[in-house]
Design an enzyme around this catalytic site. Structure first.
Site, PDB file in Angstrom:
ATOM      1  N   GLU A  18      -6.637  -7.987  -1.435  1.00 36.25           N
ATOM      2  CA  GLU A  18      -7.050  -7.861   0.549  1.00 36.25           C
ATOM      3  C   GLU A  18      -8.276  -7.272   0.755  1.00 36.25           C
ATOM      4  OE1 GLU A  18      -4.561  -5.329   3.401  1.00 36.25           O
ATOM      5  OE2 GLU A  18      -3.045  -6.135   2.601  1.00 36.25           O
TER       6      GLU A  18
ATOM      7  N   GLU B  28       0.883  -1.236  -0.322  1.00 38.91           N
ATOM      8  CA  GLU B  28      -0.388   0.027   0.392  1.00 38.91           C
ATOM      9  C   GLU B  28       0.328   1.190   0.259  1.00 38.91           C
ATOM     10  OE1 GLU B  28      -2.760   0.164   3.384  1.00 38.91           O
ATOM     11  OE2 GLU B  28      -3.996  -1.035   1.936  1.00 38.91           O
TER      12      GLU B  28
END
Ligand code: GAL
Length: 674
Positions: free
Chosen positions: A318, A150
């Site tokens: 995710e 991320e």
């Protein structure tokens, strides 16, 4: 290259064996087999376990884990652990710790404590990446690389400032161009030397909009460079492996995901709705439509790869199996939601469903975040649903192709960044909220919706929607004009086209970039208080924003009624060339927005995916040539019947006329060809 999308739907998630003693690993692999897990991201935050001291590597545990996973038939997306440098790194390189806009240097103690522009960090990241590549690039367990985690942090240190100045010289060429772009004649901000330019740190009053915007662009490029240098190294070690990184979504994220999409082998996004109820489904649909849009955007730009079908595939990297931690507490997902939400992503092109995380840890900051194997262990509702989801994904192995949409939202990261400037006429408009409102209106009516980046091919789209596309450069304006001239239908909302690519206001009435196309312009803005609304003559209401519109060819569709704008146009329509351009000068209430988009879509000849689907049942169709699959997701708490026919792949049942969906239930029909 062997792409993950060439294999079965991916199922698994973040696996952190470094948090557990070795005896747990065998149980993990056995449980993964039971659940049908076939892909795990390993070691995403394991840097300090892999390199406990500078240049000293401890790979034995990872060797064992990879061998075990390989033995169990579970493929590995090996992570580079660079999102969490170890304490020794921060101690040795305090200058690599990130600095906030307020000038505060952050310290070790969480994760992401690095500055991506600092050479010491980049070097250390490349060293651990090289060590992993040397050892594992040809390990049989490896399906690919999961670079970092991320990308999304920012920094205002001196390294960053120097890199920013270098970036600015490339973008603007000389200081005169920069001064012009940033309108530094305002408030005596003229720069006479590059050295005078810093990152947009905390300042006395409102910052310069061009400065802020360029910093965002620069930082997206800086993070991308940090990604691509790892990628190139990994690619050189083994060109056959898929390489990607997981996008974090949010309007604070300083990453232009469309631009990044051309640099990853597969767009991979993390998605956590902001709550499990009250809008989680529509947030899921928007996130998935965005991900597919980025994937398609990249496919159009990659030579030799046609954008049809599978080329627009992406991966939900995710999601949460159960609780979502948001707004100060955990929100528990009710039974069935994990499957339904996962299939909502697969329906929109995700090549599987991946989760954070495999096993809930005993400690650490996120010890209460949900996991496929929860604290209660495998004898639990969540693990039983995990096993059921694995089985469902196997039953869907034949599904391919992409969503076919005739409607698209036009999305642009830089417009979102520019709209965060504190000096706009109102603090209320929120770019993501504007996108979400338009998408929600289409989603509720059952239209398939793509997302496009300005300049993307528009063939096949009958209606483009531009929610608050604040920055429009000349090329994008021309692109829209060409689309409408050629017979396209365009619906533009307020705050679109107000500024150019440098965030400079276009003169002559708003929206400067689209005035002629819309046959209307706003002479004045009338931003509203949060509690206020304007009334419309079709019974609807508007909030946040209103405008004094003057017509130069458009017809009035809806007018304001009452107040200072009484009888003035609120929604207009302009027939131009072979197409139509609509303008909406306020934020319509949800019902009115839906009604308007329905009208515009019908006028454009667009139909919904499944016209007979009852309210609350989401229908998404994937198509590959003559074959098609209809996903039906019942988001209501009661049984629903949907007219449809085919074979329900989840139950292997032929459906003749209608399928019955249990409360919260799902069906995926292989439709009859022809
Ligand atoms: C994600 C992140 C994971 C974990 C998760 C918790 O954004 O990538 O590492 O923190 O959130 O929900």
């Amino acid at each position: 290259m062997v792409m993950w999308t060439d294999g079965p739907l991916c199922y698994g998630g973040d696996y952190n064996p470094e948090q557990w003693p070795a005896q747990v690993w065998s149980e993990d692999v056995a449980l993964m087999r039971q659940a049908g897990v076939n892909l795990v991201t390993v070691g995403v935050f394991a840097w300090s376990r892999l390199e406990p001291a500078p240049g000293r590597y401890t790979f034995d545990w990872l060797d064992q884990v990879l061998d075990l996973l390989h033995g169990g038939g579970v493929r590995v997306a090996l992570a580079t652990p660079t999102a969490s440098p170890p304490p020794w790194f921060s101690l040795a390189h305090p200058g690599a710790l990130p600095v906030t806009a307020d000038g505060i240097r952050l310290h070790h103690g969480s994760r992401d404590t690095y500055c991506a522009a600092t050479p010491a960090y980049r070097d250390a990241a490349l060293r651990i990446t090289t060590a992993l590549a040397d050892r594992y690039a040809h390990h049989p367990a490896l399906a690919g690389w999961h670079v970092h985690n991320e990308y999304g942090t920012t920094c205002h240190c001196e390294h960053t400032a120097r890199a920013f100045r270098r970036w600015l010289t490339t973008r603007h060429g000389d200081l005169a161009a920069l001064n012009d772009a940033w309108v530094t004649s305002f408030w005596s901000q003229h720069y006479s030397d590059w050295a005078q330019i810093s990152t947009p740190r905390a300042t006395q009053y409102l910052p310069n909009p061009g400065h802020l915007l360029d910093f965002r662009r620069f930082w997206s490029d800086t993070l991308l460079a940090a990604y691509t240098e790892q990628r190139d190294l990994l690619r050189a070690a083994n060109p056959a492996l898929t390489i990607t990184t997981n996008y974090v979504l949010g309007d604070w994220v300083p990453v232009d995901h469309a631009r990044w999409a051309t640099e990853v082998d597969l767009v991979a996004v993390d998605h956590y709705p902001s709550a499990v109820d009250g809008g989680a489904e529509e947030q899921t649909a928007l996130a998935a439509d965005l991900a597919r849009g980025w994937a398609r955007h990249a496919a159009h730009r990659r030579p030799g790869s046609p954008p049809a079908g599978g080329a627009a595939a992406w991966l939900l990297m995710e999601s949460a199996p159960n609780q979502i931690h948001t707004a100060g507490r955990m929100h528990t997902k009710e039974p069935g939601r994990m499957l339904r939400h996962s299939l909502a992503h697969v329906a929109r092109g995700s090549h599987g469903a991946m989760f954070f995380q495999w096993r809930a840890p005993v400690g650490g900051a996120e010890r209460f975040h949900s996991a496929l194997v929860p604290h209660a262990g495998p004898d639990s509702r969540v693990f039983r649903e995990t096993v059921a989801l694995g089985a469902a994904l196997r039953q869907l192995s034949e599904v391919r192709g992409s969503v076919e949409a005739a409607v698209a939202l036009v999305v642009d990261a830089a417009s979102g960044w520019a709209l965060r400037h504190p000096g706009l006429p109102s603090a209320l408009p929120d770019y993501h909220d504007e996108l979400a409102a338009a998408h929600r209106a289409l989603w509720r009516s059952g239209y398939a919706c793509d997302t496009l980046t300005p300049g993307d091919p528009v063939d096949g789209y009958r209606l483009l929607v531009l929610p608050a596309l604040y920055l429009i450069d000349d090329d994008a304006a021309e692109w829209l004009r060409g689309y409408v001239d050629g017979g396209g239908h365009l619906l533009v909302t307020y705050l679109s086209g107000v500024a150019d690519e440098h965030a400079r206001v276009r003169l002559g009435g708003y929206p400067g970039a689209l005035r002629e196309l819309l046959g209307a312009y706003a002479e004045e803005f009338h931003p509203l208080d949060a509690a206020d609304q304007v009334r419309l003559d079709d019974g609807g209401t508007g909030r946040i924003w209103a405008e004094t519109l003057r017509l130069t060819g458009a017809d009035t569709v809806v007018s304001y009624t009452g107040g200072v704008l009484d009888a003035m146009p609120a929604v207009t329509r302009h027939r131009v060339g072979a197409g139509t351009a609509w303008y909406v000068s306020t934020r319509l209430d949800d019902t009115s927005y839906r009604r308007l988009l329905d009208t515009a879509a019908r006028a454009a000849g667009v139909t919904t995916v499944c016209p007979d689907a009852p309210e609350g049942v989401e229908a998404v169709r994937r198509r590959d040539g003559a074959a098609s699959w209809l996903f039906l997701l019942n988001h209501t708490d009661h049984e629903q019947r949907v007219p449809a026919s085919g074979v329900d792949l989840l139950t292997a049942t032929p459906i003749e006329r209608a399928v019955t969906l249990a409360p919260g239930g799902v069906a995926v029909l292989r439709e009859h060809k022809g």
